[in-house]
Scaffold this motif. Structure first.
Motif, short mmCIF file in Angstrom:
data_model
loop_
_atom_site.label_atom_id
_atom_site.label_comp_id
_atom_site.label_asym_id
_atom_site.label_seq_id
_atom_site.Cartn_x
_atom_site.Cartn_y
_atom_site.Cartn_z
N UNK A 196 1.34 10.53 -0.10
CA UNK A 196 0.75 11.40 0.92
C UNK A 196 -0.74 11.13 1.13
N UNK A 197 -1.37 10.39 0.22
CA UNK A 197 -2.80 10.08 0.34
C UNK A 197 -3.04 8.65 0.81
N UNK A 198 -2.04 8.03 1.41
CA UNK A 198 -2.17 6.61 1.73
C UNK A 198 -3.29 6.34 2.74
N UNK A 206 1.10 -2.09 3.42
CA UNK A 206 2.47 -2.41 3.06
C UNK A 206 3.36 -1.21 3.36
N UNK A 207 4.63 -1.46 3.59
CA UNK A 207 5.55 -0.33 3.67
C UNK A 207 5.59 0.36 2.31
N UNK A 208 5.95 1.64 2.30
CA UNK A 208 5.99 2.38 1.04
C UNK A 208 6.89 1.71 0.03
N UNK A 209 8.06 1.25 0.45
CA UNK A 209 9.01 0.63 -0.48
C UNK A 209 8.48 -0.69 -1.03
N UNK A 215 8.10 7.63 3.62
CA UNK A 215 7.66 8.01 4.96
C UNK A 215 6.24 7.52 5.24
N UNK A 216 5.61 6.88 4.27
CA UNK A 216 4.23 6.46 4.44
C UNK A 216 4.08 4.99 4.06
N UNK A 217 2.85 4.51 4.20
CA UNK A 217 2.54 3.14 3.83
C UNK A 217 1.68 3.14 2.56
N UNK A 218 1.30 1.95 2.13
CA UNK A 218 0.41 1.81 0.98
C UNK A 218 -0.61 0.71 1.30
N UNK A 219 -1.87 0.99 0.98
CA UNK A 219 -2.91 -0.01 1.19
C UNK A 219 -2.82 -1.05 0.08
#
Length: 267
Positions: free
Chosen positions: A47-49, A62-65, A119-123
């Motif tokens: 949730x803090x991405x 990147x995608x969350x997965x 539901x989110x991404x990742x840096x």
């Protein structure tokens, strides 16, 4: 010189400058990340991405997965590979340690592939930082246990208590991750207030059980490094759970105020 009381529970520090430095750096760096979470400077995942301004223009996302797989897969490979390195996994403690670490990271990869609903991404910068921490810590824990060969065992042997704690931690963590996954149907990207299990008492019971998991690992292999990593992880997850509770309070006006961050009735 390590205090005599601690020697009842821990192996003495080996004459390894690498491990001594890594122990200090691991505890300090991971604890500092916990303080950063409290102050609003978050590692950018879940949730803090996108909570912080980017450190550089156009950061890679990147995608969350995919991001989560990058977090856990290298550490899983390191833990499993330790069984193939001659002379490393030879004692009961070293076997239990490598097995526990392999199970921990296998579970995380399994959850990423089959349980979690993203539901989110990742840096990428955050992914590299966390992945490196897990990988280096896994290798260092196994190496620290390897260096105990020929050293007297701690007076108080909590090895099998560690196995019990580890199993409680890994099962409790999986159960609460499963509950989180059931909050969303396929295609749903919104957040809801978690219910069930210990979610009625704390907002991050999965973090609590992860700490119990690593406490178990540190009792299985009671080296200075394993405990420095576990204590650092405790302080980081305290900070992250505090930030998570603050986020839910801001997002959901009906969020129950009696639900704590990490430790029921206390914090």
């Amino acid at each position: 010189m390590m205090p005599t009381l601690l020697l009842n529970f821990l192996y003495p520090s080996p004459p390894s400058l690498f491990l001594a430095a890594t122990s200090v750096i691991s505890f300090t760096a991971i604890s500092f990340l916990g303080l950063s979470e409290v102050s609003g400077k978050h590692l950018q995942y879940s949730k803090f991405w996108n909570a912080n301004p980017p450190l550089r223009p156009n950061p890679i996302r990147l995608s969350g997965r995919t991001g989560m797989l990058r977090l856990y897969a290298p550490a899983l490979v390191a833990a499993v590979a330790s069984f193939a390195v001659p002379g490393v996994v030879t004692t009961t403690r070293s076997q239990l340690l490598s097995l526990a670490l392999s199970l921990h990271f296998f579970k995380r990869v399994f959850e990423v592939l089959f349980i979690h609903q993203f539901s989110t991404q990742m840096v990428l910068d955050s992914a590299i930082l966390i992945s490196s921490s897990y990988f280096i810590s896994t290798v260092s824990m196994i190496y620290a246990q390897y260096l105990t060969q020929g050293i007297s065992e701690p007076t108080i042997n909590l090895e099998y208590a560690g196995v019990v704690l580890f199993l409680v931690g890994i099962m409790g963590n999986f159960y609460h991750h499963f509950l989180l996954s059931k909050l969303r149907v396929k295609g749903d990207k919104g957040y809801k207030i978690p219910k069930g299990g210990l979610f009625n008492l704390v907002i991050c019971p999965h973090y609590l059980f992860e700490i119990i998991d690593f406490m178990g690992v540190s009792l299985i292999s009671p080296t200075v490094f394993s405990w420095s990593f576990t204590l650092g992880t405790f302080f980081y997850l305290m900070g992250r759970s505090y930030a998570t509770r603050k986020w839910y309070l801001a997002k959901f006006p009906n969020f129950p105020k009696n639900v704590q961050s990490l430790i029921p009735y206390i914090f």
